[in-house]
Design an enzyme around this catalytic site. Sequence first.
Site, short mmCIF file in Angstrom:
data_model
loop_
_atom_site.label_atom_id
_atom_site.label_comp_id
_atom_site.label_asym_id
_atom_site.label_seq_id
_atom_site.Cartn_x
_atom_site.Cartn_y
_atom_site.Cartn_z
N GLY A 1 4.08 0.05 -1.29
CA GLY A 1 4.06 -0.54 -2.62
C GLY A 1 5.29 -0.16 -3.42
O GLY A 1 5.82 -0.98 -4.19
N TYR B 1 0.84 -1.20 0.00
CA TYR B 1 0.00 0.00 0.00
C TYR B 1 0.88 1.25 0.00
O TYR B 1 1.81 1.36 0.80
CB TYR B 1 -0.89 -0.03 1.24
CG TYR B 1 -1.97 1.01 1.34
CD1 TYR B 1 -2.40 1.74 0.25
CD2 TYR B 1 -2.61 1.24 2.56
CE1 TYR B 1 -3.42 2.68 0.36
CE2 TYR B 1 -3.63 2.17 2.69
CZ TYR B 1 -4.02 2.90 1.58
OH TYR B 1 -5.02 3.83 1.70
N CYS B 2 0.58 2.18 -0.90
CA CYS B 2 1.19 3.50 -0.94
C CYS B 2 2.72 3.37 -1.04
O CYS B 2 3.23 2.66 -1.89
CB CYS B 2 0.75 4.30 0.29
SG CYS B 2 1.14 6.07 0.23
N ILE B 3 3.48 4.03 -0.15
CA ILE B 3 4.93 3.95 -0.22
C ILE B 3 5.41 2.53 0.07
O ILE B 3 6.48 2.11 -0.40
CB ILE B 3 5.59 4.95 0.76
CG1 ILE B 3 7.09 5.07 0.47
CG2 ILE B 3 5.34 4.58 2.19
CD1 ILE B 3 7.79 6.14 1.31
#
Length: 606
Positions: free
Chosen positions: A334, A330-332
Amino acid sequence: MQSGAEIPSQEEIQQWAEQLEAIGQEYQALTRELLARMLPSDAGKTVYDDMRDTLQTGLEALLSDPQSFYGAQMRLAQDQWQLWQQQLRSLAGEEVEPLVQPERHDRRFKDPAWFDDPFYRAIMEQYLLFSRLVEELVANLDQLPPEQKRNLEFYARQCVSAMAPSNFVTTNPEVMRLTLETHGQNLVDGLARLREDLANSAEGLNVAMTDRSAFEVGKNIAVTPGQVVYENELMQLIQYSPSTEKVFKTPLLIIPPWINKYYILDLREDNSLVKWLVDQGHTVFLISWRNPGPEQRDLSWADYMQLGPIDAMSAIEQACGEKSVNLLSYCIGGTLAASTVAYLTSTRRGRKIRSVTYMATLQDFSDPGEIGVFLSEPVLQGVERQLEADGYLDGRVMAFSFNLLRENDLFWSFYVSNYLKGETPAAFDLLYWNTDGTNLPAGTHGWYLRHMYKENRLIEPGGIELDGVKIDLRKISTPSYFVSARDDHIAKWNSCYGGTQLPKGPVTFVLGGSGHIAGIVNPPAKNKYGYWTNEALPADPDEWLAGATFHEGSWWPHWQAWMTDNGYADTGRMVPARHPGDGELSLLEPAPGRYVKQTIPDVLGE
């Protein structure tokens, strides 16, 4: 005195005198605290300087086009004349249509007095006309470079939003009524709340968004049962207790962001992605990142990779005997997952990852959206100097910056309710999480901002080197699932889509509704927002959307079907449920563990 006006009693006069004295005392205390905070940090000063220079550049560009400037003045004069005529007709008792109205979603002007009272209606319409004029003027400055124009739009919007009449006592009808009803107690309470929030802020103002006393991590949020089975200096690894008799053979490792805490994925049972995954038959492991302080200043992106997912995979092998995992990021987190998969691919260990899922993840940073305002070269240099001096970026500064991306919803609305109305914020778990931030180590954050956001090296073959290994996302053959949110203001969906063009392995892209949080944390039982799919992956994201099919409900079941239909979660190879402690790893403490409970004041000894 107006005829019929009531003469205040001696008791009321005394009450107002006492309240004014209390307001004066609170204001003096607030002034002392503000004076003590007058000098901004290196990073803050560069933002203020950039704002000043950008607005000056915009003004010079506007004055360089006299015809456009004169035309804007004429339109404003005509609007003012029409507004004055309407006000006269309204005062004469005639019903008139508003000259300009707020957007339907604009909650600043929801009180009926903005429309029923000629005084407040005139103030509101004057402001909306001015706001519209500024927006049009900036939009028509085509001679500015795109990046400079984006920054000007952002800074101009911040100024215009700050000037809204709803933000001031005497021009907000709700606040005026409340002030008269309470004899100013709302202002006394509001000033006290403002001082309290200032004390809990690093730079800028972190407005309290919720009643923090209503929540406790591990008690009424982040409550999915599990155990911490491994830890190092950077993370704890949680293994969640199964809820099914059989589970998929390949474990699932969740890599959350470290800009915020992981429990956005595990707030409550009815919206917990973690709980839902466990109920689908996955053996779920999750990385809970440490909240770093000055002692962790030298942690690098490679350290996050080695001490995060790579260490976690080794621990999972000890716990389950499985050499490969499915990744959900998720997000950073990822962005780190993509780096890790590329690193393992380059070191001939790519088979350790059976599939990788990227939720609201940027890999191509060519268009970061409005966050790019804070990443101009002067501002970035200021941030780097501050990181060098402190050893970390205070998470409260990051939260303040993110809130300014939606300033009316995430700053000014709470400013009015907390400080002008003197209200206690309502208890809301999502906003509790939003204010429970984490610091960012200097070595990691400065490198990330420059190498990825500023220079966009991650998409370059060999552009990033980790522990002596140059990585290339184009060599990744691991099956990838991308999901983004259409209204995401932090990781724009069309920017996230760029990542689909990089790996050589099979790629699926799904677009969810809503924003960065609700578009991802969208449980099926709610049947909200919907999502779009398209098997084709053209280079242009708008072309992808034009050919996409809309589906009602949550994208979660679509992801689960992708996992099972392709055998990444193999329904034909189910195994007896694995419980924490069954393997070689000892149980260290119950989930959620102590790392996630570390607050910024705890870490900094405040």
